[in-house]
Design an enzyme around this catalytic site. Sequence first.
Site, PDB file in Angstrom:
ATOM      1  N   SER A   1      64.883  11.178  -1.335  1.00  0.00           N
ATOM      2  CA  SER A   1      63.469  10.966  -0.968  1.00  0.00           C
ATOM      3  C   SER A   1      63.128   9.534  -0.579  1.00  0.00           C
ATOM      4  CB  SER A   1      62.561  11.383  -2.121  1.00  0.00           C
ATOM      5  OG  SER A   1      62.477  12.773  -2.173  1.00  0.00           O
TER       6      SER A   1
ATOM      7  N   LYS B   1      62.073   8.894   2.911  1.00  0.00           N
ATOM      8  CA  LYS B   1      60.720   9.237   3.387  1.00  0.00           C
ATOM      9  C   LYS B   1      59.929   7.984   3.790  1.00  0.00           C
ATOM     10  CE  LYS B   1      60.653  13.389   0.488  1.00  0.00           C
ATOM     11  NZ  LYS B   1      60.284  13.962  -0.814  1.00  0.00           N
TER      12      LYS B   1
ATOM     13  N   TYR C   1      65.625  16.251   8.461  1.00  0.00           N
ATOM     14  CA  TYR C   1      65.211  15.905   7.093  1.00  0.00           C
ATOM     15  C   TYR C   1      66.423  15.848   6.151  1.00  0.00           C
ATOM     16  CZ  TYR C   1      63.180  16.399   2.452  1.00  0.00           C
ATOM     17  OH  TYR C   1      62.876  16.225   1.126  1.00  0.00           O
TER      18      TYR C   1
ATOM     19  N   TYR D   1      56.097  10.398  -7.449  1.00  0.00           N
ATOM     20  CA  TYR D   1      55.487  11.735  -7.564  1.00  0.00           C
ATOM     21  C   TYR D   1      54.496  11.771  -8.714  1.00  0.00           C
ATOM     22  CZ  TYR D   1      59.326  12.392  -4.496  1.00  0.00           C
ATOM     23  OH  TYR D   1      60.184  12.234  -3.478  1.00  0.00           O
TER      24      TYR D   1
ATOM     25  N   VAL E   1      66.183  11.786  -5.784  1.00  0.00           N
ATOM     26  CA  VAL E   1      66.865  12.562  -6.831  1.00  0.00           C
ATOM     27  C   VAL E   1      68.337  12.196  -7.016  1.00  0.00           C
ATOM     28  CG1 VAL E   1      65.352  14.577  -6.884  1.00  0.00           C
ATOM     29  CG2 VAL E   1      67.257  14.524  -5.272  1.00  0.00           C
TER      30      VAL E   1
HETATM   31  O1  DON Z   1      64.388  17.809  -0.363  1.00  0.00           O
HETATM   32  C1  DON Z   1      64.865  17.548  -1.450  1.00  0.00           C
HETATM   33  O2  DON Z   1      64.634  18.237  -2.440  1.00  0.00           O
HETATM   34  C2  DON Z   1      65.760  16.332  -1.605  1.00  0.00           C
HETATM   35  N1  DON Z   1      66.578  16.149  -0.454  1.00  0.00           N
HETATM   36  C3  DON Z   1      64.956  15.090  -1.817  1.00  0.00           C
HETATM   37  C4  DON Z   1      64.069  15.183  -3.030  1.00  0.00           C
HETATM   38  C5  DON Z   1      63.892  13.908  -3.755  1.00  0.00           C
HETATM   39  O3  DON Z   1      64.660  12.981  -3.667  1.00  0.00           O
HETATM   40  C6  DON Z   1      62.768  13.871  -4.687  1.00  0.00           C
HETATM   41  N2  DON Z   1      62.826  12.654  -5.467  1.00  0.00           N
HETATM   42  N3  DON Z   1      62.636  12.310  -6.502  1.00  0.00           N
END
Ligand code: DON
Length: 313
Positions: free
Chosen positions: A69, A72, A197, A249, A267
């Site tokens: 994330s 982003k 993405y 978040y 993540v």
């Molecule tokens: O889309 C997803 O679920 C992951 N590629 C990215 C999510 C993420 O990193 C949320 N972060 N804390």
Amino acid sequence: MPLPDFEISSQHLQSWIEECFSFARRGEVASYIPALRSVPKGILGVAICDLNGEIVEAGDSDYNFTLQSISKVMTLLLALEDHGPYAVFKRVGMEPTGDPFNSIVKLETLKPSKPLNPMINAGAIAVCDLVNGRTADEKFQRIVDFVKRLANTSEIILDSDVYNSEMDTGHRNRALAYFLKDVDVIRGDVEDTLEIYYRQCALKVTCRDLAFIGAALANDGQVPGNGEQIVKPEYCRIAKAFMVTCGLYDGSGEFAIKVGIPAKSGVSGGILASVPHEFGIGVIGPALDDKGNSIAGVKLLERISNHWNLSIF
Ligand code: DON
């Protein structure tokens, strides 16, 4: 060599890493992406980059991990450069959600139906659709080139295992994206947009890369050390505002109180942090809390912030 203004040395950082290490045991690595299940928990690294491009680092600062994330933030900056804020904010909002990063719930209940912000998955997928380029490959290549320029490196590559793993299992994101297509927030091909993405999430970086990107944001879009303006200052301001309100978040409020530095988590356990007009910080600690934020990484940032009184509030 210590960073002069704050006298930050790698010995300082190393002692805090040792202090914060025990927190890693309390979390779990992200398992909903199968390729991330095998990442070791016992990693903790940090790098700090000042506005001259000087870096101090400690622990596993050269460990490679995927942006997830954190990407982003960079794609938002590129979409802002491509289209300006008016066009971007017609597709995504400016408000925090208080919901998990992959939540579906508010997409249908809010009218008009658009993602609340570009840091949640739905908003980030919509932003990928906005990046200029004739094909998915061209759009993705522009994102990679932009990340490389911000991180001042030519060594950003794709982790194809992580990419394939998310492409195969990311059904919730697929659901979000098809919903966004239905309500005309995504205008291009949905599968192409998801491919961009997932590819941006699977780009491999180190703490040093994140520290450099954080320093470029802290420096209002100028490359630390050489002064080249890569991003408009007003777009850096927008990105840092989102990092404060939505960067961790539904953990963003607690982080603002305890750490008080604009930051964005992923993540994989990485955190990008930017102390305005001072420096950038990159952290990695793969064990996460239940909101998807690195437990030891957050503790380490809290330690750093408190020691130098870095909270912006
Ligand atoms: O889309 C997803 O679920 C992951 N590629 C990215 C999510 C993420 O990193 C949320 N972060 N804390």
